[in-house]
Structures are given as structure tokens and as C-alpha cells.
Motif scaffolding. Structure first.
Motif, mmCIF file in Angstrom:
data_model
loop_
_atom_site.group_PDB
_atom_site.id
_atom_site.type_symbol
_atom_site.label_atom_id
_atom_site.label_comp_id
_atom_site.label_asym_id
_atom_site.label_seq_id
_atom_site.Cartn_x
_atom_site.Cartn_y
_atom_site.Cartn_z
ATOM 1 N N SER A 103 0.842 -1.135 -0.251
ATOM 2 C CA SER A 103 -0.019 -0.064 -0.068
ATOM 3 C C SER A 103 0.790 1.251 -0.231
ATOM 4 N N THR A 104 1.861 1.229 0.684
ATOM 5 C CA THR A 104 2.689 2.382 1.019
ATOM 6 C C THR A 104 3.272 2.777 -0.400
ATOM 7 N N PHE A 105 3.879 1.566 -1.191
ATOM 8 C CA PHE A 105 4.386 1.967 -2.599
ATOM 9 C C PHE A 105 3.446 2.556 -3.622
ATOM 10 N N VAL A 106 2.208 2.082 -3.201
ATOM 11 C CA VAL A 106 1.069 2.523 -4.060
ATOM 12 C C VAL A 106 0.780 4.079 -4.008
ATOM 13 N N SER A 107 0.969 4.521 -2.546
ATOM 14 C CA SER A 107 0.526 5.832 -2.389
ATOM 15 C C SER A 107 2.102 6.630 -2.804
ATOM 16 N N TRP A 108 3.094 6.131 -2.948
ATOM 17 C CA TRP A 108 4.514 6.488 -3.190
ATOM 18 C C TRP A 108 4.245 6.831 -4.864
ATOM 19 N N GLN A 109 3.756 5.754 -5.459
ATOM 20 C CA GLN A 109 3.589 5.802 -6.993
ATOM 21 C C GLN A 109 2.530 6.923 -7.381
ATOM 22 N N LEU A 110 1.481 7.005 -6.651
ATOM 23 C CA LEU A 110 0.514 8.074 -6.754
ATOM 24 C C LEU A 110 1.087 9.595 -6.777
ATOM 25 N N MET A 111 1.986 9.698 -5.701
ATOM 26 C CA MET A 111 2.650 10.869 -5.497
ATOM 27 C C MET A 111 3.402 11.333 -6.399
ATOM 28 N N GLN A 112 4.074 10.023 -7.134
ATOM 29 C CA GLN A 112 5.150 10.247 -8.229
ATOM 30 C C GLN A 112 4.348 10.726 -9.467
ATOM 31 N N TRP A 113 3.016 10.539 -9.575
ATOM 32 C CA TRP A 113 2.406 10.912 -10.795
ATOM 33 C C TRP A 113 1.734 12.307 -10.359
ATOM 34 N N GLY A 114 2.001 12.753 -9.206
ATOM 35 C CA GLY A 114 1.585 14.140 -8.986
ATOM 36 C C GLY A 114 0.392 14.238 -8.158
ATOM 37 N N VAL A 115 -0.138 13.329 -7.565
ATOM 38 C CA VAL A 115 -1.213 13.446 -6.603
ATOM 39 C C VAL A 115 -0.403 14.066 -5.264
ATOM 40 N N PRO A 116 -1.171 14.988 -4.762
ATOM 41 C CA PRO A 116 -0.656 15.445 -3.587
ATOM 42 C C PRO A 116 -0.880 14.754 -2.357
ATOM 43 N N TYR A 117 -0.281 14.766 -1.295
ATOM 44 C CA TYR A 117 -0.090 13.979 -0.185
ATOM 45 C C TYR A 117 -1.416 13.321 0.326
ATOM 46 N N TRP A 118 -2.095 14.404 0.752
ATOM 47 C CA TRP A 118 -3.517 13.681 1.351
ATOM 48 C C TRP A 118 -4.327 12.865 0.368
ATOM 49 N N GLY A 119 -4.319 13.628 -1.052
ATOM 50 C CA GLY A 119 -4.998 12.706 -1.931
ATOM 51 C C GLY A 119 -4.697 11.245 -2.048
ATOM 52 N N ALA A 120 -3.156 11.254 -2.140
ATOM 53 C CA ALA A 120 -2.779 9.742 -2.235
ATOM 54 C C ALA A 120 -2.938 9.033 -1.054
ATOM 55 N N PHE A 121 -2.929 9.665 0.020
ATOM 56 C CA PHE A 121 -3.341 9.081 1.461
ATOM 57 C C PHE A 121 -4.819 8.423 1.374
ATOM 58 N N VAL A 122 -5.963 9.208 0.992
ATOM 59 C CA VAL A 122 -7.404 8.854 0.894
ATOM 60 C C VAL A 122 -7.440 7.573 -0.219
ATOM 61 N N LEU A 123 -6.694 8.032 -1.417
ATOM 62 C CA LEU A 123 -6.654 6.888 -2.454
ATOM 63 C C LEU A 123 -6.255 5.253 -1.834
ATOM 64 N N THR A 124 -4.982 5.597 -1.084
ATOM 65 C CA THR A 124 -4.446 4.429 -0.664
ATOM 66 C C THR A 124 -5.125 3.710 0.443
ATOM 67 N N VAL A 156 11.899 4.572 7.913
ATOM 68 C CA VAL A 156 12.798 3.682 7.576
ATOM 69 C C VAL A 156 13.121 3.415 6.030
ATOM 70 N N PHE A 157 12.787 4.462 5.293
ATOM 71 C CA PHE A 157 12.783 4.604 3.848
ATOM 72 C C PHE A 157 12.058 3.466 3.433
ATOM 73 N N LEU A 158 11.643 3.553 2.112
ATOM 74 C CA LEU A 158 10.663 2.755 1.370
ATOM 75 C C LEU A 158 11.307 1.826 0.459
ATOM 76 N N GLU A 159 11.069 0.533 1.068
ATOM 77 C CA GLU A 159 11.844 -0.764 0.098
ATOM 78 C C GLU A 159 10.905 -1.949 0.504
ATOM 79 N N PRO A 160 11.017 -3.029 -0.464
ATOM 80 C CA PRO A 160 10.204 -4.125 -0.106
ATOM 81 C C PRO A 160 10.207 -4.910 1.222
ATOM 82 N N ASN A 161 11.324 -4.729 1.862
ATOM 83 C CA ASN A 161 11.407 -5.459 3.082
ATOM 84 C C ASN A 161 11.502 -4.548 4.246
#
Lengths: 349, 292
Positions: free
Chosen positions: B46-67, B209-214
Motif C-alpha cells: 500500500s505504501t508503495f502504491v501511495s508513493w507511486q501516486l505521488m510520483q504521478w503528481g497526486v498531492p500527499y493527502w489525496g494519495a493518502f485517501v486513495l491508498t 525507515v525509507f521505502l523498500e520491499p523489506n
């Protein structure tokens, strides 16, 4: 909530009750065929495959040990890797630092691990289900760190671990084979040695589960309170189950150290404990021959997954695991029962 | 003394994360009586999904709710597709299913987003909180969000019809079914909510902790430990357990000689086991009386 927890206890039992009581083992005929195959096949395959078959037997013994604990007494452990590590290190240290014969190190590893398991079983007595899983899990996560401690480094070799020499076949056997113009490789000797140990442990386990002690284990598994009302000493038998399971795991660990020729703290992480657990589930909880089917699963399926796709090997492994538990939720035991029924019908018609 | 207060405050801040994760663990445990070993990986995804959304230009809280919405739907989907068919299978088979799910999600996330470490933004900023050097605004924000979440869950379970139905389905499934509660959907709902709560934990911890799969490996273990310590049946216990584990972890790492980072986890777990031996149902759990 109380009802929900009792549900857990009651839903767990059908897994074992769904099959006839005697069906903890294979029939005599089938067992002999399997044994014959295990004896003959290595004569015709490469050394690497012999090594893999050795590992299959070793992990099989470790899964069997977990099976005695979970399938037998109904306790669940995620800490088997810790006992496996203790066994491996006991063997390795005795062989390399004290020049003890490799065959002698195994019973010692077994006794050491039995003691460790028994001692661990004492506080674990008060825990059950997920709580016990967490406690054993703690043991498994702590073990690699403990092995790295500077205090033990004199014996354990610290982070680097210890290299173990591979044993040769005994001289008498070699001269006899030489007389027949045959030669036995170290791998092959180790395989037959492992097979002998495995068969001994398997027969011993079957007899243990059929004995008074084994029936006490199963009574505790099926209903602890009823068992104690019948006069079964719950505390004694629960810790005993832990001890026996740990002891057998320790012997497997010792064998593993000899076969891999190397022990290091990071070989015995929680991943190993999870693998052994998966092996038990895939083989069928409480069905001893299934331990070896499960062992084959945890040894070969990751390789298969790797060969299907390097990047997605975890996903392929997961999907295969899901397929297995969807098709046969009771593991290999279910397949065996289906086969038995099919043969039975075939005989009748 | 300053070191001591510092460590306690830092412990409370990391404890907030564990508390979030523990809440998610308790949600699932209430619904299906299992510990979900894949919970951490679901949160990571889920966190990766929110990160991806933000990369696509969605603002933080928008990405938060979508996630949150994505995780909720994802949790329900996983329950319907994978675990509903396994409901009648033995317990240990279910546990194997969780492990399989863990492997799949971890591997897929690694393939999509690879294993390099990524920066993750914080909505609260990382300046010192209210001028104090002890905790950052992000840490204060984490604590705040966790407490809000706990309050929200309390109101949901105490004062809404669905919350009541979920509690009924968890404690007495048979009777709940008799009064017309769709217990099967209540379980799916539990999965969805657990996944959503887990994703909040993931998004809160990612800046630390930074974002990574583990990234969730350690967090999930502490989350389990916190849930078990607080009592698996009590959301409040999970949160208290989370804070306690966080504080203890920090204190042990600082004050017990030779512990350091490596032995922190075993020591924390050992403490929890000790607590459980004395109080087997956890600090806030109800003791279970069994009958034959």
C-alpha cells in the motif's frame, strides 16, 4: 471471545480425525518399497543428486520432529531452527575442536537438544497457540545473534562459522568394496549413513507415538482438560514432547552440519523454521511419512520457482504453495488417502 | 536524565508505529482468529502504491485517501479470493497461506519497484516539535494519528451498527448468524479495515525507515509482539502494548550493556515472553475459562 478461542481448539482436531486412527504411517508393504527405492536409486545417480537426497532425508527428519510436537501433542513451534542450530553446532564443535567421531556426535547433539527443548518447554507450558508461536519465534530470531556473541567465539568461530570435514566410509567397508572392485564416494557413504539414522528415527518415532507416551501426547492434543481429568500429567508430557522434538531436530541439525560441511549463524535463521513448518503442512500434520514429502517440497520447489522466473521466484513459490493448500488442504496425507481409496475400489471391481 | 527522557520519547514515537501495526493485527485476529503473517507486506505494498501516486503528481493527502480506499478494497479482495475458500481448512494450512501471500507480495513489489531504497515524504515536516529537541513533528504526528485511529475504532465498535455486528460475528458466529448478521461479509470487512489500518502504519513509518520491499519485516514482528503483549482481543491493549514495546526496545538498546542494535529484538521478545508466562492472556486480554 472465549467461544471463538474454543472454536480454534475444536476446528484443529478434524485435520487429524478425518482419517482412520492407524493411518499415522504407511502400510508395511509400501514402506518396504519406499525403503528399497531409497537404497537402490543412489547407485545410479550423480553425486549432486545424492547430496540432495541426503538433504531431503535430513530436513525430513527435522520436519518429522516438528510433526511429533504439533501433530502429536498439538503444540505449535516456530523455533525449530534454533534446535537445529544447536544440534549442528554441537556436532561441528565436537568434531572440529575435540576430534570426536562424527557418528558419536549425533547422539550427543540429540541429548543436548533434548535438554534444551525440555528446559524451554518448562516456561512454554503456560503458553498455547499463537502465544507459544511467538515465544518459539523469539527463540528462533535470537539464535543467530546468540551464536555470534563474542563470548562463545572460541568454540563457534563467531560470524565466520566452522568448517566441518566430510567423513569417509569406514576402512573395513572400503577394503571390502575394494575387494569387489567397487569404490564408495564420500557423498554416497554419507547418504547411506543418513538413511540408516533416518530409518532408526522414523521407526522410533512411530513406536513412540503408538506407546503410552504417544497416546498421552494425543490425548493432550485432542482435549487437554479431558486428558488431565483422566490422569495424564499435562506438564510432564508437554515438556517431554518439546524435548523429544528438539532432540530429534538436533540430530537432524548434526547430520546437516556434516552433510553441508559448514556451520554459520546465518544458516539458521527464522527462514529455516518457516521452511520446516511449511514442510509439515504440505506433508500433512500428524502423518509421519508426509514429513519427507514436505521436505522434498521445501528443498525442490524454491529451485523450481527460481528456474521459472528469477525476479518473481518468491511469487512463483507462493502461488505453488497456494495451489497445494487449495487442492489438498490436509497435505500429502490427503493424497495418500485418496490413492488408498482408489486402490480399494479397484480391488473390489 | 536527559538521555533517559530522550530515549523514552523516541520510544513512544517508534511505539506509535508498532501500535498502528498491532491495531491491524488485532483487527484481523478478531475477525478470523489468526495472526496474519502477510500484514506487513500488505502495508508495504500500500505504501508503495501511495508513493507511486505521488510520483504521478497526486498531492500527499489525496494519495493518502486513495491508498486507504485501495487497501480496503485489496483486503476484501484477498479475503474473498484466497482465504474464504480456506475457511474450513485446518488452522496450520491457513498459516501456510499467509506465508505464501507474504512471499507473493514481497516478490511482486520487488519486481515492480525494485529493491533500491526510496525517500518518502512526511506530511508533518521534520522540524523539532514545538521548539523541543526531543521529538520531531513527524514523530508527534505519528503519535497523534495513532491515538485518533484508536479513538475512531472505539467509536466505530461501540456506537455503530456495523461495529456491533462485527463484534458479534467475531465473538459468537453461530448466534450472530441466527440474528441475521452476514458473518462472512463481516470477516471480509475486518480484512479490509485491517489492510487500511496497516497501510496507515506503512505510510507513517516510511519516512523513518525509507521505502523498500523489506521495510516492514522488523516492524511486523514488533507489531505482533505489541498485540500479543497487550492482549490479542483488545485494540486498546494493542496500542498500549505498542508504546511499551517501543519504549522498552529503546531503553534496552541504551542501558543494557552489549545489547546494541543486534540483540534489541531478541531482548524485547524475551521480555514479552516473560510477561506472557506471568499473564498468559496479555496485559489487557480477557482470561479464557474452558470447559470440557
Amino acid at each position: 471471545m472465549s467461544a471463538a478461542v474454543e472454536d480454534v481448539a475444536t476446528t484443529e482436531t478434524p485435520a487429524v480425525e478425518a482419517v482412520p486412527k492407524r493411518a499415522m504411517t504407511l502400510g508395511t508393504g509400501t514402506s518396504l518399497v519406499v525403503l528399497a527405492l531409497l537404497i537402490v536409486v543412489p547407485l545410479f545417480v550423480k553425486n549432486f543428486i545424492i547430496f540432495q537426497m541426503t538433504m531431503l532425508l535430513i530436513y525430513g527428519v527435522a520436519v518429522l520432529a516438528l510433526n511429533i510436537l504439533t501433530g502429536g501433542s498439538g503444540q505449535f513451534s516456530l523455533g525449530q531452527s534454533a534446535f537445529y542450530a544447536i544440534g549442528a553446532y554441537t556436532s561441528a564443535i565436537l568434531m572440529e575442536q575435540y576430534n570426536v567421531n562424527y557418528a558419536l556426535t549425533l547422539p550427543i547433539a540429540g541429548v543436548v537438544c533434548f535438554a534444551a527443548g525440555f528446559l524451554f518447554g518448562l516456561p512454554a507450558l503456560r503458553l498455547s497457540g499463537v502465544y507459544l508461536a511467538l515465544a518459539t519465534f523469539a527463540l528462533a530470531t535470537a539464535m543467530p545473534q546468540l551464536l555470534k556473541l563474542g563470548f562463545f567465539e572460541k568454540w563457534t568461530g563467531g560470524v565466520q562459522g566452522l568448517v566441518v570435514t566430510k567423513p569417509d566410509a569406514p576402512d573395513s567397508l572400503q577394503s571390502m568394496l575394494l575387494w569387489l572392485h567397487l569404490k564408495m564416494s564420500q557423498d554416497m557413504w554419507l547418504y547411506y549413513f543418513t538413511l540408516a539414522v533416518t530409518v532408526a528415527i522414523y521407526v522410533g518415532s512411530v513406536n513412540l507415538l503408538r506407546s503410552r507416551t504417544g497416546r498421552a501426547f494425543m490425548a493432550i492434543r485432542d482435549n487437554e482438560i479431558a486428558a488431565s481429568a483422566m490422569g495424564v500429567d499435562i506438564a510432564l508430557y508437554k515438556t517431554l514432547a518439546f524435548g523429544v522434538s528438539a532432540g530429534i531436530t538436533g540430530i537432524a541439525g548434526g547430520l546437516g552440519a556434516i552433510a553441508v560441511q559448514f556451520v554459520a549463524p546465518d544458516s539458521y535463521t527464522i527462514t529455516l523454521a518457516i521452511s520446516l513448518f511449511l514442510g509439515m503442512v504440505v506433508g500433512g500434520v500428524g502423518w509421519l511419512p508426509g514429513s519427507f514429502v514436505g521436505s522434498a517440497f521445501i528443498i525442490f520447489v524454491p529451485n523450481i520457482a527460481e528456474s521459472v522466473s528469477k525476479g518473481l521466484s518468491g511469487a512463483v513459490f507462493g502461488v505453488l504453495l497456494f495451489l497445494v493448500i487449495f487442492l489438498v488442504p490436509h497435505g500429502a496425507r490427503q493424497v495418500a488417502i485418496l490413492c488408498q481409496q482408489a486402490i480399494g475400489r479397484f480391488k473390489k471391481s | 536524565m536527559e538521555l533517559f527522557t530522550n530515549q523514552i520519547l523516541a520510544g513512544i514515537a517508534t511505539g506509535a508505529i508498532y501500535a498502528c501495526m498491532a491495531l491491524a493485527v488485532v483487527m484481523i485476529y478478531q475477525a478470523i482468529d489468526h495472526l496474519n503473517f502477510a500484514q506487513g507486506e500488505m502495508a508495504m505494498f500500500s505504501t508503495f502504491v501511495s508513493w507511486q501516486l505521488m510520483q504521478w503528481g497526486v498531492p500527499y493527502w489525496g494519495a493518502f485517501v486513495l491508498t486507504l480506499a485501495f487497501s480496503f478494497a485489496g483486503g476484501i479482495l484477498i479475503e474473498r479470493l484466497l482465504f474464504k475458500p480456506l475457511a474450513k481448512a485446518p488452522i496450520l494450512t491457513n498459516v501456510a497461506g499467509f506465508i505464501a501471500l507474504f512471499a507473493i507480495i514481497n516478490s511482486v513489489a520487488g519486481l515492480i519497484w525494485d529493491f533500491t531504497i526510496k525517500q518518502y515524504p512526511t506530511p508533518f515536516g521534520s522540524s523539532p516539535f514545538l521548539g523541543s529537541q526531543l521529538i520531531s513533528t513527524h514523530q508527534a504526528g505519528m503519535i497523534g494519528v495513532t491515538l485518533l485511529l484508536l479513538l475512531g475504532l472505539y467509536f466505530f465498535f461501540q456506537f455503530t451498527r456495523i461495529g456491533l455486528a462485527m463484534r458479534a460475528a467475531a465473538s459468537l458466529p453461530e448466534s450472530a448468524r441466527l440474528v441475521g448478521i452476514n458473518t462472512s461479509w463481516m470477516i471480509a470487512l475486518g480484512w479490509g479495515m485491517a489492510a487500511a489500518i496497516g497501510s496507515i502504519a506503512g505510510m507513517l513509518i516510511a519516512p523513518v525507515v525509507f521505502l523498500e520491499p523489506n521495510m516492514m519485516g522488523g516492524v511486523l514482528i514488533y507489531g505482533f509482539a505489541a498485540a500479543v503483549l497487550g492482549g490479542l482481543t483488545s485494540p486498546l491493549g494493542a496500542v498500549v502494548g505498542g508504546f511499551l514495546v517501543g519504549i522498552f526496545e529503546n531503553l534496552a538498546g541504551t542501558y543494557i550493556p552489549g545489547v546494541g542494535n543486534e540483540l534489541k529484538l531478541p531482548i524485547a521478545l524475551a521480555l514479552i515472553v516473560t510477561v506472557l508466562v506471568v499473564k498468559p492472556a496479555g496485559l489487557f486480554g480477557r482470561a479464557i475459562v474452558k470447559r470440557v
